[in-house]
Write a protein that holds these residues in place. Sequence first.
Motif, PDB file in Angstrom:
ATOM      1  N   ARG A  38       0.907  -1.185  -0.088  1.00 40.49           N
ATOM      2  CA  ARG A  38      -0.071  -0.001   0.056  1.00 40.49           C
ATOM      3  C   ARG A  38       0.981   1.254   0.255  1.00 40.49           C
ATOM      4  N   THR A  39       0.251   2.251  -0.696  1.00 40.19           N
ATOM      5  CA  THR A  39       1.073   3.566  -0.792  1.00 40.19           C
ATOM      6  C   THR A  39       0.570   4.594   0.130  1.00 40.19           C
ATOM      7  N   PHE A  40      -0.554   4.223   1.102  1.00 39.43           N
ATOM      8  CA  PHE A  40      -0.955   5.267   1.964  1.00 39.43           C
ATOM      9  C   PHE A  40      -0.901   4.824   3.321  1.00 39.43           C
ATOM     10  N   ASP A  41      -1.064   5.556   4.079  1.00 36.71           N
ATOM     11  CA  ASP A  41      -1.130   5.326   5.661  1.00 36.71           C
ATOM     12  C   ASP A  41      -2.485   4.848   6.061  1.00 36.71           C
ATOM     13  N   SER A  42      -2.678   3.865   6.716  1.00 37.86           N
ATOM     14  CA  SER A  42      -4.104   3.355   6.664  1.00 37.86           C
ATOM     15  C   SER A  42      -4.657   4.245   7.780  1.00 37.86           C
ATOM     16  N   ASP A  43      -3.921   4.512   8.904  1.00 42.82           N
ATOM     17  CA  ASP A  43      -4.607   5.156  10.103  1.00 42.82           C
ATOM     18  C   ASP A  43      -5.009   6.666   9.686  1.00 42.82           C
ATOM     19  N   ALA A  44      -4.048   7.248   8.767  1.00 46.33           N
ATOM     20  CA  ALA A  44      -4.350   8.548   8.394  1.00 46.33           C
ATOM     21  C   ALA A  44      -5.515   8.567   7.419  1.00 46.33           C
ATOM     22  N   ALA A  45      -5.448   7.610   6.723  1.00 45.60           N
ATOM     23  CA  ALA A  45      -6.613   7.470   5.530  1.00 45.60           C
ATOM     24  C   ALA A  45      -8.062   7.223   6.376  1.00 45.60           C
ATOM     25  N   LEU A  46      -8.090   6.567   7.464  1.00 43.91           N
ATOM     26  CA  LEU A  46      -9.268   6.277   8.247  1.00 43.91           C
ATOM     27  C   LEU A  46      -9.626   7.501   8.925  1.00 43.91           C
ATOM     28  N   ASP A  47      -8.738   8.175   9.474  1.00 43.65           N
ATOM     29  CA  ASP A  47      -9.195   9.550  10.046  1.00 43.65           C
ATOM     30  C   ASP A  47      -9.910  10.490   8.858  1.00 43.65           C
ATOM     31  N   ARG A  48      -9.254  10.441   7.605  1.00 46.23           N
ATOM     32  CA  ARG A  48      -9.852  11.200   6.647  1.00 46.23           C
ATOM     33  C   ARG A  48     -11.321  10.796   6.268  1.00 46.23           C
ATOM     34  N   ALA A  49     -11.269   9.462   6.147  1.00 48.41           N
ATOM     35  CA  ALA A  49     -12.852   8.852   6.146  1.00 48.41           C
ATOM     36  C   ALA A  49     -13.723   9.391   7.142  1.00 48.41           C
ATOM     37  N   LEU A  50     -13.402   9.125   8.289  1.00 41.66           N
ATOM     38  CA  LEU A  50     -14.050   9.406   9.329  1.00 41.66           C
ATOM     39  C   LEU A  50     -14.731  11.074   9.199  1.00 41.66           C
ATOM     40  N   GLU A  51     -13.566  11.976   8.711  1.00 47.43           N
ATOM     41  CA  GLU A  51     -14.037  13.459   8.613  1.00 47.43           C
ATOM     42  C   GLU A  51     -15.084  13.539   7.615  1.00 47.43           C
ATOM     43  N   VAL A  52     -15.147  12.634   6.670  1.00 46.47           N
ATOM     44  CA  VAL A  52     -15.779  12.951   5.438  1.00 46.47           C
ATOM     45  C   VAL A  52     -17.272  12.464   6.038  1.00 46.47           C
ATOM     46  N   PHE A  53     -17.317  11.248   6.413  1.00 45.86           N
ATOM     47  CA  PHE A  53     -18.724  10.770   6.721  1.00 45.86           C
ATOM     48  C   PHE A  53     -19.261  11.672   7.816  1.00 45.86           C
ATOM     49  N   TRP A  54     -18.645  12.247   8.718  1.00 49.44           N
ATOM     50  CA  TRP A  54     -18.928  13.055  10.109  1.00 49.44           C
ATOM     51  C   TRP A  54     -19.599  14.228   9.165  1.00 49.44           C
ATOM     52  N   ARG A  55     -18.864  14.888   8.309  1.00 43.93           N
ATOM     53  CA  ARG A  55     -19.450  16.119   7.673  1.00 43.93           C
ATOM     54  C   ARG A  55     -20.561  15.911   6.681  1.00 43.93           C
ATOM     55  N   GLN A  56     -20.647  14.636   6.024  1.00 36.49           N
ATOM     56  CA  GLN A  56     -21.600  14.616   4.895  1.00 36.49           C
ATOM     57  C   GLN A  56     -22.750  13.606   5.109  1.00 36.49           C
ATOM     58  N   GLY A  57     -22.392  12.959   6.285  1.00 35.81           N
ATOM     59  CA  GLY A  57     -23.324  11.694   6.571  1.00 35.81           C
ATOM     60  C   GLY A  57     -22.932  10.427   5.901  1.00 35.81           C
ATOM     61  N   TYR A  58     -23.677   9.463   6.232  1.00 37.17           N
ATOM     62  CA  TYR A  58     -23.162   8.080   5.572  1.00 37.17           C
ATOM     63  C   TYR A  58     -23.817   8.158   3.832  1.00 37.17           C
ATOM     64  N   GLU A  59     -24.793   8.668   3.915  1.00 41.39           N
ATOM     65  CA  GLU A  59     -25.685   8.456   2.642  1.00 41.39           C
ATOM     66  C   GLU A  59     -25.168   9.636   1.638  1.00 41.39           C
ATOM     67  N   GLY A  60     -24.590  10.768   2.433  1.00 42.49           N
ATOM     68  CA  GLY A  60     -24.243  11.893   1.381  1.00 42.49           C
ATOM     69  C   GLY A  60     -22.768  11.737   1.042  1.00 42.49           C
ATOM     70  N   THR A  61     -22.059  10.575   1.488  1.00 35.49           N
ATOM     71  CA  THR A  61     -20.545  10.192   1.102  1.00 35.49           C
ATOM     72  C   THR A  61     -20.645   9.210  -0.037  1.00 35.49           C
ATOM     73  N   GLY A  62     -20.076   9.721  -1.189  1.00 35.41           N
ATOM     74  CA  GLY A  62     -19.775   8.691  -2.262  1.00 35.41           C
ATOM     75  C   GLY A  62     -18.479   8.243  -2.092  1.00 35.41           C
TER      76      GLY A  62
END
Length: 201
Positions: free
Chosen positions: A7-31
């Motif tokens: 993998r060429t990405f940091d899994s923990d950092a990527a998960l933190d960023r996914a959390l931010e998107v879900f948090w801001r946009q909601g589950y269904e609003g996140t593509g």
Amino acid sequence: MAGGRPRTFDSDAALDRALEVFWRQGYEGTGISDLLKAMGINNAPSLYNAFGNKEQLFRKALDRYADGPAGYIREAFEEPSARAAVETLLHGAADATTSPDHPRGCITVQGALACSPGAEAARDELVARRAAGEAALRGRLEQAASSGELPAGHDPEGFARYFATVYQGVAVQAASGATREQLHQIVDIAMTVWPRQPASS
């Protein structure tokens, strides 16, 4: 035989960023495209290989939330008295839901309140997590009733439901723009329902 490419990405950092998107946009609003862009992952197969499908990623993000921004909940339950636990929980929510370091509100409260049939699993996951939180609070208050900290005649289940409702309301108010000071005031008012110990004769 060599395995797949590393993998060429940091899994923990990527998960933190996914959390931010879900948090801001909601589950269904996140593509998926939103997640790929935020997480720095090139394509959907790489995302699925690392984290599973969108629903599985959402659950991992919720676990990340519980261990990180919502870590104050665990600390609250470590307080020596039930009153201190409830007070610490609610004031912690006032601080966490208004932190400038992440989106306002609470992902477990607002992540999927309304959704289409295709997102029901995410909604059910959040309902279950909120119910587990209320159950933990009820257990702590039942202990308080058994020890005499919560005087006789006061229903632990009703108190747990009340404080869980205040907790969720704090998150909704925060997402709606209430200030940290206003939320702490709400908590102080809510705590006035805590019964006083009867005077000893």
